[in-house]
Write a protein that holds these residues in place. Structure first.
Motif, PDB file in Angstrom:
ATOM      1  N   SER A 205       0.804  -1.221   0.000  1.00 51.09           N
ATOM      2  CA  SER A 205       0.000   0.000   0.000  1.00 51.09           C
ATOM      3  C   SER A 205       0.836   1.270   0.000  1.00 51.09           C
ATOM      4  O   SER A 205       0.275   2.367  -0.138  1.00 51.09           O
ATOM      5  CB  SER A 205      -0.918   0.010   1.234  1.00 51.09           C
ATOM      6  OG  SER A 205      -1.736  -1.142   1.282  1.00 51.09           O
ATOM      7  N   LEU A 206       2.142   1.173   0.172  1.00 45.02           N
ATOM      8  CA  LEU A 206       2.992   2.365   0.169  1.00 45.02           C
ATOM      9  C   LEU A 206       2.967   3.016  -1.214  1.00 45.02           C
ATOM     10  O   LEU A 206       2.841   2.328  -2.230  1.00 45.02           O
ATOM     11  CB  LEU A 206       4.432   1.988   0.537  1.00 45.02           C
ATOM     12  CG  LEU A 206       4.683   1.549   1.979  1.00 45.02           C
ATOM     13  CD1 LEU A 206       6.128   1.087   2.138  1.00 45.02           C
ATOM     14  CD2 LEU A 206       4.375   2.679   2.958  1.00 45.02           C
ATOM     15  N   PRO A 207       3.067   4.341  -1.262  1.00 46.04           N
ATOM     16  CA  PRO A 207       3.110   5.007  -2.582  1.00 46.04           C
ATOM     17  C   PRO A 207       4.306   4.531  -3.382  1.00 46.04           C
ATOM     18  O   PRO A 207       5.404   4.345  -2.854  1.00 46.04           O
ATOM     19  CB  PRO A 207       3.229   6.497  -2.212  1.00 46.04           C
ATOM     20  CG  PRO A 207       3.745   6.514  -0.809  1.00 46.04           C
ATOM     21  CD  PRO A 207       3.207   5.297  -0.148  1.00 46.04           C
ATOM     22  N   ARG A 208       4.087   4.308  -4.670  1.00 46.12           N
ATOM     23  CA  ARG A 208       5.128   3.739  -5.517  1.00 46.12           C
ATOM     24  C   ARG A 208       5.738   4.821  -6.400  1.00 46.12           C
ATOM     25  O   ARG A 208       5.023   5.687  -6.924  1.00 46.12           O
ATOM     26  CB  ARG A 208       4.560   2.625  -6.385  1.00 46.12           C
ATOM     27  CG  ARG A 208       3.688   1.643  -5.618  1.00 46.12           C
ATOM     28  CD  ARG A 208       3.353   0.444  -6.457  1.00 46.12           C
ATOM     29  NE  ARG A 208       4.457  -0.502  -6.480  1.00 46.12           N
ATOM     30  CZ  ARG A 208       4.717  -1.387  -5.521  1.00 46.12           C
ATOM     31  NH1 ARG A 208       3.950  -1.442  -4.453  1.00 46.12           N
ATOM     32  NH2 ARG A 208       5.743  -2.208  -5.632  1.00 46.12           N
ATOM     33  N   PRO A 209       7.056   4.809  -6.594  1.00 42.42           N
ATOM     34  CA  PRO A 209       7.694   5.768  -7.515  1.00 42.42           C
ATOM     35  C   PRO A 209       7.153   5.604  -8.920  1.00 42.42           C
ATOM     36  O   PRO A 209       6.818   4.499  -9.348  1.00 42.42           O
ATOM     37  CB  PRO A 209       9.183   5.380  -7.431  1.00 42.42           C
ATOM     38  CG  PRO A 209       9.315   4.569  -6.186  1.00 42.42           C
ATOM     39  CD  PRO A 209       8.020   3.879  -5.978  1.00 42.42           C
ATOM     40  N   LYS A 210       7.061   6.719  -9.663  1.00 47.86           N
ATOM     41  CA  LYS A 210       6.392   6.688 -10.963  1.00 47.86           C
ATOM     42  C   LYS A 210       7.346   6.771 -12.163  1.00 47.86           C
ATOM     43  O   LYS A 210       6.981   6.399 -13.276  1.00 47.86           O
ATOM     44  CB  LYS A 210       5.387   7.839 -11.039  1.00 47.86           C
ATOM     45  CG  LYS A 210       4.287   7.740  -9.992  1.00 47.86           C
ATOM     46  CD  LYS A 210       3.354   8.940 -10.072  1.00 47.86           C
ATOM     47  CE  LYS A 210       2.268   8.841  -9.014  1.00 47.86           C
ATOM     48  NZ  LYS A 210       1.359  10.027  -9.052  1.00 47.86           N
ATOM     49  N   ILE A 211       8.544   7.318 -11.974  1.00 49.66           N
ATOM     50  CA  ILE A 211       9.429   7.566 -13.114  1.00 49.66           C
ATOM     51  C   ILE A 211      10.409   6.400 -13.268  1.00 49.66           C
ATOM     52  O   ILE A 211      11.161   6.083 -12.343  1.00 49.66           O
ATOM     53  CB  ILE A 211      10.197   8.888 -12.938  1.00 49.66           C
ATOM     54  CG1 ILE A 211       9.193  10.048 -12.803  1.00 49.66           C
ATOM     55  CG2 ILE A 211      11.151   9.115 -14.106  1.00 49.66           C
ATOM     56  CD1 ILE A 211       9.863  11.381 -12.561  1.00 49.66           C
ATOM     57  N   GLU A 212      10.399   5.801 -14.474  1.00 46.90           N
ATOM     58  CA  GLU A 212      11.338   4.701 -14.723  1.00 46.90           C
ATOM     59  C   GLU A 212      12.618   5.256 -15.341  1.00 46.90           C
ATOM     60  O   GLU A 212      12.577   6.034 -16.298  1.00 46.90           O
ATOM     61  CB  GLU A 212      10.716   3.669 -15.655  1.00 46.90           C
ATOM     62  CG  GLU A 212      11.615   2.454 -15.867  1.00 46.90           C
ATOM     63  CD  GLU A 212      10.928   1.343 -16.607  1.00 46.90           C
ATOM     64  OE1 GLU A 212      11.626   0.625 -17.368  1.00 46.90           O
ATOM     65  OE2 GLU A 212       9.704   1.179 -16.429  1.00 46.90           O
ATOM     66  N   ILE A 213      13.753   4.875 -14.783  1.00 50.28           N
ATOM     67  CA  ILE A 213      15.055   5.326 -15.287  1.00 50.28           C
ATOM     68  C   ILE A 213      15.923   4.110 -15.618  1.00 50.28           C
ATOM     69  O   ILE A 213      15.745   3.022 -15.062  1.00 50.28           O
ATOM     70  CB  ILE A 213      15.773   6.250 -14.271  1.00 50.28           C
ATOM     71  CG1 ILE A 213      15.953   5.543 -12.909  1.00 50.28           C
ATOM     72  CG2 ILE A 213      15.003   7.535 -14.094  1.00 50.28           C
ATOM     73  CD1 ILE A 213      17.259   4.921 -12.696  1.00 50.28           C
ATOM     74  N   TYR A 214      16.850   4.355 -16.554  1.00 46.68           N
ATOM     75  CA  TYR A 214      17.852   3.338 -16.888  1.00 46.68           C
ATOM     76  C   TYR A 214      19.151   4.103 -17.079  1.00 46.68           C
ATOM     77  O   TYR A 214      19.300   4.860 -18.035  1.00 46.68           O
ATOM     78  CB  TYR A 214      17.454   2.583 -18.151  1.00 46.68           C
ATOM     79  CG  TYR A 214      18.387   1.445 -18.517  1.00 46.68           C
ATOM     80  CD1 TYR A 214      19.081   0.741 -17.539  1.00 46.68           C
ATOM     81  CD2 TYR A 214      18.535   1.063 -19.852  1.00 46.68           C
ATOM     82  CE1 TYR A 214      19.921  -0.312 -17.880  1.00 46.68           C
ATOM     83  CE2 TYR A 214      19.368   0.013 -20.202  1.00 46.68           C
ATOM     84  CZ  TYR A 214      20.065  -0.668 -19.206  1.00 46.68           C
ATOM     85  OH  TYR A 214      20.888  -1.712 -19.541  1.00 46.68           O
TER      86      TYR A 214
END
Length: 479
Positions: A418-427
């Motif tokens: 239920s914790l807020p999840r990061p939205k930006i995917e980086i590589y």
């Protein structure tokens, strides 16, 4: 003592039987039967026997002997009994000995004396027969109600708000907690100061001359002015402490550390749950309002993400507004949280009522809309039908026992999901000399893949906006 208790129990059962025979008219009228409305009824099951003899000997020196009084305006007979049982627990927490308890059914409290004016003499007789020195009313009384009732029963009268404030005053330990309680007490006290006419007036200074002589400020006016000055000073001090608390909270926000607040009814097991989850070593007592100062501890998900768990002050039905206002800086730990773990005492007589009371306070402090998990505690001693009733009403709920450890793993998994999840995917490629950034990716992001190369560490992950901006300066690798 036992004979007297059996006698009181028989009277209570007779009164309940008499009440159960009452039936409303065939039409849906809210008008109560006159005899039923006027009756004072004994309350079932109030016991003040202490199991710890040493504690009884210690408390005997400072006990107040009290009679409880309630006005029942709505709900079932069981609701009224539960409310008075809670008042008895509050009174005992404050160090009182509950001698007797009575309740009257009315459409609304009497505006002059809380209970009906004709019943005040009966209450006076009960107080005298028990040798009580205090009457505690299950509601917030106006200044005139307090004064009138006290003048008629000839003993001290305390309402529910003053009782809760007294408990908070006993349990406050930190400088901030003490200041908050003192501010709440003064807010409550200010409109209830009692003056005694011109005998307490003070003469103006002799240098006033013509038109300047005569009564100056009365004592009550002087007291009010001093209280207002003291309140202003306390508000400044609390504001300074709030600044320090806000600084720490902003630091957590900058680092994108999710916060989880443990909230719930008083004595539901919040501090015990924090200790079970984090080994925090927080004070745990089987008492109401044992925790007043919030405790923040670090926790970690299975995949290494960091989040905070905060133990907060317990709530209660009709929590005084003076306390909500004074503890606003502390309660912000709840209103600013990303997730609320709402701990519920499954063994209580009315857990759904406690849930409603807690949610009302959360709405009052601006926390409505925050994701919530119901942690139904003490299931090892709860009634199965009570557990089923809560689970029917609350779809996001977990059965737990902090005492035995049952369900704690299930709760932990639900918290992590239920914790807020990061939205930006980086590589990106993180050089070996920027281990601080790699560490932040692990703590606050979700690592999808990781590969160690000669040039550095290749990381595919989901991160927050702030960390993504820092990583932009690094060499980007095409997806």
């Amino acid at each position: 003592m036992k004979d007297r208790f059996d006698e009181l129990l028989n009277e209570t059962q007779d009164a309940v039987s008499e009440f159960e025979s009452f039936a409303p008219d065939s039409f849906d009228s809210t008008q109560l039967d006159l005899s039923d409305r006027a009756a004072l009824r004994r309350v079932i099951g109030l016991s003040t026997e202490l199991t710890d003899i040493s504690e009884a000997e210690y408390r005997k020196l400072r006990l107040e002997r009290v009679v409880l009084v309630g006005v029942w305006t709505s709900g079932t007979d069981q609701d009224a009994q539960n409310s008075m049982a809670e008042l008895a627990a509050l009174a005992e927490t404050a160090g009182s000995e509950v001698l007797d308890a009575v309740i009257q059914r009315r459409e609304k409290p009497d505006p002059a004396t809380y209970i009906g004016s004709g019943k005040v003499n009966e209450l006076k007789g009960i107080v005298k027969a028990n040798g009580a020195d205090t009457v505690i009313c299950d509601g917030e009384l106006s200044p005139s109600q307090l004064r009138n009732l006290e003048d008629k029963v000839k003993v001290k009268v305390v309402d529910r708000t003053a009782l809760i404030l007294d408990i908070f005053a006993q349990h406050a330990k930190s400088k901030e907690g003490k200041a908050q309680v003192e501010l709440a007490q003064m807010s409550y006290m200010l409109p209830r100061l009692r003056g005694w006419g011109e005998s307490l007036s003070r003469q103006a200074a002799r240098a006033g001359g013509i038109g300047g002589r005569g009564p100056g400020e009365t004592k009550i006016e002087i007291d009010r002015r001093r209280i207002r000055d003291k309140m202003a000073k306390l508000k400044r001090e609390i504001g300074e402490m709030k600044t320090a608390r806000d600084t720490k909270r902003q630091e957590r926000l900058r680092n994108s550390i999710p916060s989880v607040a443990i909230a719930g009814y008083t004595n539901a097991g919040k501090s015990s749950l924090l200790n079970r989850l984090t080994n925090a070593g927080v004070l745990v007592q089987d008492a109401l309002f044992a925790t007043l100062d919030p405790t923040v501890r670090k926790a970690e998900t299975v995949d290494g993400r960091i989040y905070t768990l905060t133990d907060t002050v317990g709530f209660v039905r009709h929590l005084p507004h003076e306390l909500i206002d004074a503890f606003k800086s502390t309660l912000e730990e709840v209103s600013s949280a990303d997730l609320i773990i709402h701990v519920v005492d499954g063994s209580s007589a009315n857990p759904l009522g406690q849930i409603a009371a807690v949610r009302q306070v959360i709405r009052d402090i601006g926390g409505e809309g925050i994701p919530e998990i119901i942690a139904l505690n003490k299931v090892e001693i709860a009634q199965p039908e009570t557990i089923r009733a809560v689970l029917r009403e609350e779809p996001i709920a977990v059965k737990i026992s902090v005492h035995t450890g049952f369900g704690i793993e299930d709760l932990t998994r639900l918290i992590e999901a239920s914790l807020p999840r990061p939205k930006i995917e980086i590589y990106t490629l993180i050089p070996f000399n920027r281990g601080d950034l790699l560490n932040r990716v692990h703590e606050t992001g979700e690592v999808i893949s990781i590969e160690h190369t000669e040039a550095g560490t290749k990381v595919r992950a989901r991160v927050d906006d702030a960390l993504a901006a820092k990583l932009k300066s690094l060499e980007q690798i095409a997806l």
